[in-house]
Design a protein around this motif. Sequence first.
Motif, PDB file in Angstrom:
ATOM      1  N   SER A 156     -55.436  44.547  31.089  1.00 45.96           N
ATOM      2  CA  SER A 156     -56.084  44.543  32.400  1.00 45.96           C
ATOM      3  C   SER A 156     -55.118  43.946  33.424  1.00 45.96           C
ATOM      4  N   GLY A 157     -55.636  43.537  34.575  1.00 44.96           N
ATOM      5  CA  GLY A 157     -54.823  42.854  35.568  1.00 44.96           C
ATOM      6  C   GLY A 157     -54.986  41.355  35.507  1.00 44.96           C
ATOM      7  N   LYS A 158     -55.596  40.877  34.427  1.00 43.35           N
ATOM      8  CA  LYS A 158     -55.841  39.448  34.282  1.00 43.35           C
ATOM      9  C   LYS A 158     -54.834  38.788  33.354  1.00 43.35           C
ATOM     10  N   ILE A 159     -54.545  37.511  33.660  1.00 36.79           N
ATOM     11  CA  ILE A 159     -53.795  36.661  32.745  1.00 36.79           C
ATOM     12  C   ILE A 159     -54.764  35.603  32.227  1.00 36.79           C
ATOM     13  N   HIS A 160     -54.869  35.503  30.923  1.00 36.19           N
ATOM     14  CA  HIS A 160     -55.763  34.540  30.293  1.00 36.19           C
ATOM     15  C   HIS A 160     -54.967  33.291  29.912  1.00 36.19           C
ATOM     16  N   ILE A 161     -55.452  32.138  30.325  1.00 33.91           N
ATOM     17  CA  ILE A 161     -54.777  30.867  30.065  1.00 33.91           C
ATOM     18  C   ILE A 161     -55.576  30.110  29.011  1.00 33.91           C
ATOM     19  N   LEU A 162     -54.889  29.723  27.918  1.00 32.45           N
ATOM     20  CA  LEU A 162     -55.530  29.040  26.807  1.00 32.45           C
ATOM     21  C   LEU A 162     -54.816  27.724  26.523  1.00 32.45           C
ATOM     22  N   ASN A 163     -55.501  26.830  25.831  1.00 33.03           N
ATOM     23  CA  ASN A 163     -54.840  25.590  25.419  1.00 33.03           C
ATOM     24  C   ASN A 163     -54.100  25.811  24.104  1.00 33.03           C
ATOM     25  N   ASP A 165     -54.831  25.137  21.186  1.00 33.77           N
ATOM     26  CA  ASP A 165     -55.714  25.573  20.103  1.00 33.77           C
ATOM     27  C   ASP A 165     -56.239  26.983  20.330  1.00 33.77           C
ATOM     28  N   PHE A 166     -55.675  27.662  21.328  1.00 32.59           N
ATOM     29  CA  PHE A 166     -56.050  29.027  21.682  1.00 32.59           C
ATOM     30  C   PHE A 166     -57.512  29.129  22.129  1.00 32.59           C
ATOM     31  N   GLN A 167     -57.989  28.059  22.749  1.00 28.51           N
ATOM     32  CA  GLN A 167     -59.298  28.080  23.391  1.00 28.51           C
ATOM     33  C   GLN A 167     -59.114  28.428  24.872  1.00 28.51           C
ATOM     34  N   LEU A 168     -59.923  29.343  25.364  1.00 26.77           N
ATOM     35  CA  LEU A 168     -59.747  29.851  26.726  1.00 26.77           C
ATOM     36  C   LEU A 168     -60.070  28.792  27.765  1.00 26.77           C
ATOM     37  N   LEU A 169     -59.141  28.590  28.705  1.00 28.22           N
ATOM     38  CA  LEU A 169     -59.357  27.687  29.830  1.00 28.22           C
ATOM     39  C   LEU A 169     -59.858  28.444  31.057  1.00 28.22           C
ATOM     40  N   LYS A 170     -59.184  29.541  31.383  1.00 27.87           N
ATOM     41  CA  LYS A 170     -59.613  30.376  32.505  1.00 27.87           C
ATOM     42  C   LYS A 170     -58.848  31.690  32.475  1.00 27.87           C
ATOM     43  N   SER A 171     -59.350  32.649  33.247  1.00 33.39           N
ATOM     44  CA  SER A 171     -58.710  33.955  33.397  1.00 33.39           C
ATOM     45  C   SER A 171     -58.461  34.197  34.878  1.00 33.39           C
ATOM     46  N   ILE A 172     -57.278  34.686  35.203  1.00 31.04           N
ATOM     47  CA  ILE A 172     -56.880  34.865  36.598  1.00 31.04           C
ATOM     48  C   ILE A 172     -56.540  36.323  36.865  1.00 31.04           C
ATOM     49  N   GLN A 173     -57.213  36.934  37.835  1.00 31.48           N
ATOM     50  CA  GLN A 173     -56.868  38.282  38.275  1.00 31.48           C
ATOM     51  C   GLN A 173     -55.644  38.205  39.185  1.00 31.48           C
ATOM     52  N   ILE A 174     -54.662  39.074  38.930  1.00 25.97           N
ATOM     53  CA  ILE A 174     -53.428  39.085  39.713  1.00 25.97           C
ATOM     54  C   ILE A 174     -53.514  40.182  40.781  1.00 25.97           C
ATOM     55  N   PHE A 175     -53.062  39.840  41.991  1.00 22.79           N
ATOM     56  CA  PHE A 175     -53.103  40.766  43.118  1.00 22.79           C
ATOM     57  C   PHE A 175     -51.704  41.056  43.648  1.00 22.79           C
ATOM     58  N   TYR A 176     -51.516  42.302  44.037  1.00 25.39           N
ATOM     59  CA  TYR A 176     -50.314  42.739  44.753  1.00 25.39           C
ATOM     60  C   TYR A 176     -50.732  42.930  46.203  1.00 25.39           C
ATOM     61  N   ASP A 208     -46.867  34.376  40.925  1.00 23.71           N
ATOM     62  CA  ASP A 208     -47.292  32.996  41.125  1.00 23.71           C
ATOM     63  C   ASP A 208     -48.666  32.874  40.481  1.00 23.71           C
ATOM     64  N   LEU A 209     -48.715  32.208  39.334  1.00 22.94           N
ATOM     65  CA  LEU A 209     -49.953  32.167  38.560  1.00 22.94           C
ATOM     66  C   LEU A 209     -51.030  31.334  39.252  1.00 22.94           C
ATOM     67  N   GLU A 210     -50.626  30.274  39.954  1.00 19.17           N
ATOM     68  CA  GLU A 210     -51.610  29.417  40.625  1.00 19.17           C
ATOM     69  C   GLU A 210     -52.316  30.154  41.753  1.00 19.17           C
TER      70      GLU A 210
END
Length: 262
Positions: A156-163, A165-176, A208-210
């Motif tokens: 997808s257009g999302k980047i998934h950020i995990l800790n 332990d591979f537990q999901l912290l958040k998912s970020i949609q990327i925009f152009y 820029d992931l942030e």
Amino acid sequence: MIALVIIITLAHSYFGFEQQFLQTQLTGKFKYLNRVLRDNKRNPQYTQGFTFLNDDTILESVGLYKKSGIHYIKLNDVNTFQHNQNLDDQFFGEGCDIINNKVYQLTWLERKIFVYEKEDLQYIGQINLHPSIKEGWGLTHRVFNGETQILISDGSGKIHILNEDFQLLKSIQIFYGIIPVNYLNELEYANGILYANEYRKTHIFAIDLEKGKVLAKYNFPDLVKEANRPDGCLNGIAFNQKTQTFWITGKNWPFIQQVQFY
């Protein structure tokens, strides 16, 4: 009705201006450096993950059912695999990374993460991909606020950020600009920026992931043309920390290209 027409016309005008602005402002500059040739006729490799172990050795994950695996290659001998491990036929290899002295390899629809010893790629075990991540595509990591974070793409257009332990912290949609991107694939994190190619396209995004936005777009249609593979889209990004350069390749490409980004 007239007001609606005016609004639509203005929207189209803005969209066209936005696209034109992005093309001029976000086009990344780069320079080609060295190239290493590969024998993709006798030993084609459907590259899925690509990252440096050290100055001259790259970890490579390769895909396709019944042909997937993981190995190391040296830049001065790219046709010889070190510590090669083949996956069982029912697994399709995807992105890979070296995190805290272990090697991790994604699988596609099977949504498993295989774990190996860094030194010799001996199998350690496996992890199930988080349920919110629909498929395994790209894998990299970063150290953020003193903690290791895993970054995964799923087509997808999302980047998934995990800790760790591979537990999901958040998912970020990327925009152009104002446009959401899609099909983010192979990932590499370097110097605070996430680099990602878009599946079946000829470019690499600097992200820029942030902020969830593309900072630059590096386009390589000439490399894709030279690779001359109907199934051979761009799909390998490895950053060499020592030289501060990238080595890029693709699925079944006959070469690996060193590139300097600006």
